[in-house]
Design a protein around this motif. Sequence first.
Motif, PDB file in Angstrom:
ATOM      1  N   LYS A   1      -4.581  12.350 -31.995  1.00  0.00           N
ATOM      2  CA  LYS A   1      -3.080  12.768 -31.287  1.00  0.00           C
ATOM      3  C   LYS A   1      -2.917  11.420 -30.973  1.00  0.00           C
ATOM      4  N   ASN A   2      -3.582  10.657 -30.630  1.00  0.00           N
ATOM      5  CA  ASN A   2      -3.277   9.505 -29.434  1.00  0.00           C
ATOM      6  C   ASN A   2      -3.740   8.112 -30.574  1.00  0.00           C
ATOM      7  N   PHE A   3      -2.912   7.507 -31.448  1.00  0.00           N
ATOM      8  CA  PHE A   3      -3.364   6.670 -32.703  1.00  0.00           C
ATOM      9  C   PHE A   3      -2.568   5.166 -32.665  1.00  0.00           C
ATOM     10  N   ASN A   4      -3.176   4.590 -33.127  1.00  0.00           N
ATOM     11  CA  ASN A   4      -2.285   3.257 -33.184  1.00  0.00           C
ATOM     12  C   ASN A   4      -3.159   3.262 -35.096  1.00  0.00           C
ATOM     13  N   THR A   5      -1.805   2.334 -35.450  1.00  0.00           N
ATOM     14  CA  THR A   5      -2.032   1.907 -36.827  1.00  0.00           C
ATOM     15  C   THR A   5      -2.374   0.473 -37.384  1.00  0.00           C
ATOM     16  N   GLY A   6      -3.404   0.455 -38.745  1.00  0.00           N
ATOM     17  CA  GLY A   6      -3.333  -0.598 -39.263  1.00  0.00           C
ATOM     18  C   GLY A   6      -3.941  -0.921 -40.268  1.00  0.00           C
ATOM     19  N   SER A   7      -4.493  -2.075 -40.959  1.00  0.00           N
ATOM     20  CA  SER A   7      -4.549  -2.756 -42.036  1.00  0.00           C
ATOM     21  C   SER A   7      -5.385  -3.249 -42.369  1.00  0.00           C
ATOM     22  N   TYR A   8      -6.158  -3.381 -43.330  1.00  0.00           N
ATOM     23  CA  TYR A   8      -7.313  -5.071 -43.347  1.00  0.00           C
ATOM     24  C   TYR A   8      -7.645  -4.806 -45.706  1.00  0.00           C
ATOM     25  N   PRO A   9      -7.718  -6.274 -45.611  1.00  0.00           N
ATOM     26  CA  PRO A   9      -8.485  -5.876 -46.759  1.00  0.00           C
ATOM     27  C   PRO A   9      -9.705  -5.742 -46.874  1.00  0.00           C
ATOM     28  N   ILE A  10     -10.337  -5.423 -48.373  1.00  0.00           N
ATOM     29  CA  ILE A  10     -11.892  -5.292 -48.624  1.00  0.00           C
ATOM     30  C   ILE A  10     -12.227  -6.177 -49.495  1.00  0.00           C
ATOM     31  N   PRO A  11     -13.767  -6.422 -49.296  1.00  0.00           N
ATOM     32  CA  PRO A  11     -13.782  -7.871 -50.153  1.00  0.00           C
ATOM     33  C   PRO A  11     -14.063  -6.817 -51.795  1.00  0.00           C
ATOM     34  N   ILE A  12     -13.712  -7.247 -52.357  1.00  0.00           N
ATOM     35  CA  ILE A  12     -14.365  -6.568 -54.332  1.00  0.00           C
ATOM     36  C   ILE A  12     -14.509  -7.784 -55.525  1.00  0.00           C
ATOM     37  N   THR A  13     -14.775  -7.725 -56.146  1.00  0.00           N
ATOM     38  CA  THR A  13     -15.089  -8.402 -56.989  1.00  0.00           C
ATOM     39  C   THR A  13     -14.665  -7.590 -58.759  1.00  0.00           C
ATOM     40  N   SER A  14     -13.883  -8.817 -59.551  1.00  0.00           N
ATOM     41  CA  SER A  14     -13.512  -7.874 -61.027  1.00  0.00           C
ATOM     42  C   SER A  14     -13.468  -8.924 -61.903  1.00  0.00           C
ATOM     43  N   TYR A  15     -14.213  -8.250 -62.867  1.00  0.00           N
ATOM     44  CA  TYR A  15     -15.167  -8.898 -63.979  1.00  0.00           C
ATOM     45  C   TYR A  15     -14.437  -8.528 -65.257  1.00  0.00           C
ATOM     46  N   ASN A  16     -14.953  -9.183 -66.464  1.00  0.00           N
ATOM     47  CA  ASN A  16     -14.084  -8.421 -67.657  1.00  0.00           C
ATOM     48  C   ASN A  16     -15.310  -7.431 -68.139  1.00  0.00           C
ATOM     49  N   LYS A  17     -15.149  -6.664 -69.395  1.00  0.00           N
ATOM     50  CA  LYS A  17     -16.058  -5.940 -70.183  1.00  0.00           C
ATOM     51  C   LYS A  17     -15.689  -6.298 -71.653  1.00  0.00           C
ATOM     52  N   LYS A  18     -16.747  -6.876 -72.155  1.00  0.00           N
ATOM     53  CA  LYS A  18     -16.246  -6.935 -73.967  1.00  0.00           C
ATOM     54  C   LYS A  18     -17.229  -5.545 -74.090  1.00  0.00           C
TER      55      LYS A  18
END
Length: 559
Positions: free
Chosen positions: A39-56
Amino acid sequence: MKKTFKALKFTSFLLFTILAIVACDQDFTSIESDVIGLKNFNTGSYPIPITSYNKKLDSLKINNLNASLLGVFNDPIYGQTTASIITQVTPSIFNPNFGTNPIIDSVVLTIPYFNKIISTDADGNSVYSISDSLFGDSPIKLSIYQNNYFLRDFDPNEDLNVIQNYYSNASGTINTTDNFAVTANGVINFDSQKGALIYENDSLVPSSNAIVLKTIAADGTETTERKVPALRDTLNSAFWKSLIIDKTNDPVLSNSNNFYNYFRGLYFKAEAVNNDGNMILLDIAGSGSNITIYYSSDSSVEGTDKLNGSYVLNFSGNKLNTFINNYNLVSLENGDKTNGDEKLYLKGSEGSMAVVDIFSGNVDCDGVEETAIECFKKEYRAVDENGNYILKNGSFVLKKLINEAQLIVYEDETMTVPSDDYHKYDRIYAYDVKNNIPLIDYSYDPSSSSSNAFNSKLIHLGQRITDENGISRYKIRITEHLNNILLKDSTNTKLGLVLSTNVNYVSSSSILNSKDLVTGVPSASIITPRGTILYGSNVNVPNDKRMSLEIYFTESTQN
């Protein structure tokens, strides 16, 4: 508190409200009771570290898909893909009685194209489009041969009743003219197993026109029947007379097992014409696909007309979709799992996909080096006076509620394509790599459309969005997937991304003898020849185009 995940406050409460509405009521009803001080809140955001790569990709399961590709497609980014079909046929009736002195009038092959009704004409008849299922418009050569390779139902190397799977072999390492499949026992060359040629068309181009059939009764009355657009043509009558009619009372027509061993099916071989062609998605598994033998026989009543009959063979047995890839424009390779790739190559058929590790590596978590996922849990989970996570009714209690989590993926705008809207109808399909199933967000998404796959699952999988500067991106919503990690300690942190033209098709195709974490792909990615290129997560990608994962949260302000 200093963390690598640093909160960025929203500038507008309205944005949070909109996101909360889009996120669906399920987000709050399922988690609200386990968040401290909601009932008592703030809002916010942040990025998360990710790794993306190819798979043949290679050695993908290609039998008994819900649709089959046939033809030749020249992808402007990758090169040429040729798709052919090997299929069993099954009599609709066993132990048939064709009467006395039967004569074949015609043999008709019918396989509908996937289509949609776009309007009606002046007479109220349906007008169809096959544009969603047709790739290219140049002619191909289609040859249909008798197939002499026996397609087994069960794997002889496995326990009883384990289905025999067949896998793709599209790389062209053996040759680029023959169609191959592989099993655990070795490689199958269907061109070396082909029998009689029973049909040939040197310039096949699919049409969206309805099939119009006219019949004239004995009294001269004419009737008209309209059917959906289809691959429809007559076949060699002499071949089918010898194969079927002449086998009356023979055990080969008494049951399916005998018939499959006697006649092992058909091989639809597609070839390019002047190195070009078209590729069509066939509804070969549908009830409207068949071979119909129309015949007449002597009447038992002297002086009366002959009796007319028909005998139907369906494509209800085993079916394989084989591919030959000639990727002369892009070389597909496995990517950098540690640093991620700058560009991600998504290609259908036996092509390539992307893997996204959403909690990759270690981060600075309150001055202590910690794995990204453990720091994520510390950021969101509530703890007791001893610093232990609070578990309630089988779920961890949260101090922050994830309202929205989006994977933002940008398209490579430097791709060479024939028009600005070439990739307009592409969809990116995200799945759980560990279990080879859709993400939980898929089932939470109410925006399903069984009749229009392009407009289905819009909240979770989104659609391609192009801004005023011509930059295109996709947004993949994985809110519930992350909540599942927080609440249930799920360890499914790796997502697969593939290109799809039908996000409603959720079956999975396994990879033969995979020695990688990727053991299967969505079958929907196999039955599209299309490809695209996305920007990855490598640090060399500009920030405004780099793949990212953003979280929008509600945070308790109570002490």
